[in-house]
Design an enzyme around this catalytic site. Structure first.
Site, PDB file in Angstrom:
ATOM      1  N   HIS A 164       4.739  -7.652  -4.855  1.00  0.00           N
ATOM      2  CA  HIS A 164       3.375  -7.981  -4.422  1.00  0.00           C
ATOM      3  C   HIS A 164       3.015  -9.404  -4.854  1.00  0.00           C
ATOM      4  CE1 HIS A 164       1.875  -3.928  -3.242  1.00  0.00           C
ATOM      5  NE2 HIS A 164       2.861  -3.535  -4.028  1.00  0.00           N
TER       6      HIS A 164
ATOM      7  N   GLU B  57       0.690 -11.226  -3.860  1.00  0.00           N
ATOM      8  CA  GLU B  57      -0.771 -11.410  -3.848  1.00  0.00           C
ATOM      9  C   GLU B  57      -1.435 -10.945  -5.140  1.00  0.00           C
ATOM     10  OE1 GLU B  57      -0.273  -7.135  -2.720  1.00  0.00           O
ATOM     11  OE2 GLU B  57       0.890  -8.973  -2.448  1.00  0.00           O
TER      12      GLU B  57
ATOM     13  N   CYS C 282       6.076  -5.120   0.107  1.00  0.00           N
ATOM     14  CA  CYS C 282       6.213  -3.741  -0.359  1.00  0.00           C
ATOM     15  C   CYS C 282       6.208  -2.776   0.830  1.00  0.00           C
ATOM     16  CB  CYS C 282       5.142  -3.409  -1.405  1.00  0.00           C
ATOM     17  SG  CYS C 282       5.519  -1.915  -2.357  1.00  0.00           S
TER      18      CYS C 282
ATOM     19  N   ILE D  82       5.664  -2.380  -7.609  1.00  0.00           N
ATOM     20  CA  ILE D  82       4.939  -1.115  -7.750  1.00  0.00           C
ATOM     21  C   ILE D  82       5.550  -0.117  -6.766  1.00  0.00           C
ATOM     22  CG2 ILE D  82       2.700   0.050  -7.618  1.00  0.00           C
ATOM     23  CD1 ILE D  82       1.402  -2.748  -8.023  1.00  0.00           C
ATOM     24  N   ARG D  83       6.244   0.879  -7.277  1.00  0.00           N
ATOM     25  CA  ARG D  83       6.964   1.840  -6.409  1.00  0.00           C
ATOM     26  C   ARG D  83       7.669   1.087  -5.283  1.00  0.00           C
ATOM     27  NH1 ARG D  83       2.784   5.928  -4.363  1.00  0.00           N
ATOM     28  NH2 ARG D  83       1.535   4.059  -4.441  1.00  0.00           N
TER      29      ARG D  83
ATOM     30  N   GLY E 288       0.880  -1.165   0.000  1.00  0.00           N
ATOM     31  CA  GLY E 288       0.000   0.000   0.000  1.00  0.00           C
ATOM     32  C   GLY E 288       0.913   1.209   0.000  1.00  0.00           C
TER      33      GLY E 288
END
Length: 196
Positions: free
Chosen positions: A170, A172, A79, A134-135, A47
């Site tokens: 990630h 998931e 993350c 992601i980032r 997140g």
């Protein structure tokens, strides 16, 4: 059956629940501090780490999360969750939970537009696991007792230290549940040790 919590304040909660269930464990979305007592392991989902920290503080979760970590129950950070578990963060004075003796750099692979996927070899999991970055942060440095499970290029992207597991990516967000299944096995082993 082991019961695994997914911290439900922010992030890819639903996807983690699905992956935990696909790995043969019971999943619980943790939104209240007292729920930490009912679970055998905890996933800190990806997140936005700054937002997540604000929510953790708002709902007074930080000390209970640190206590959970000290109890020896397994925790898995993906993350932003990796950032929460790290003892040292580059450019920041203090850690969050600080359970893992690792140094992490945030947004190390760039911003959202620089998100990518890469096939990873992960020790104890297998080959060709598609890591969704992601980032993503990455691990810059580890203590001697931290096992590096996977790298991407020269960057450490999955590490384990005792009951703690952390990944830059990630797991998931794919239909490949091998990394979650690896964590479920960690939780089962930890629970068996407590029983003995």
């Amino acid at each position: 059956m082991v019961k695994i919590g997914v911290l439900g304040l922010q992030g890819a909660v639903r996807e983690h629940v699905k992956s935990v269930e696909a790995s043969g464990a019971e999943a619980v979305v943790v939104k209240r501090i007292e729920q930490l007592e009912e679970i055998d392991g905890l996933i800190l989902p990806g997140g936005e780490s700054t937002t997540m920290r604000r929510l953790i503080d708002k709902y007074d979760f930080m000390e209970p999360l640190r206590t959970f970590a000290k109890s020896g129950k397994p925790m898995f950070g993906t993350c932003a969750g990796m950032i929460l578990l790290a003892k040292t963060l580059i450019g920041y004075d203090e850690a969050h939970i600080g359970a893992m003796d690792i140094t992490v750099e945030r947004n190390a692979f760039g911003r959202q537009k620089d998100s990518f996927e890469a096939a990873l070899s992960i020790k104890g999991v297998g080959e060709d696991f598609v890591g969704v970055f992601i980032r993503a942060p990455y691990v810059v440095n580890v203590a001697d007792d931290v096992e590096v499970l996977s790298t991407h290029g020269d960057r450490m992207v999955a590490v384990r230290q005792g009951p703690f597991l952390a990944a830059s990516f990630h797991p998931e967000l794919t239909d490949d549940h091998r990394v979650t299944a690896y964590f479920v096995e960690m939780v089962k082993e930890a629970k068996m040790k407590k029983v003995v």
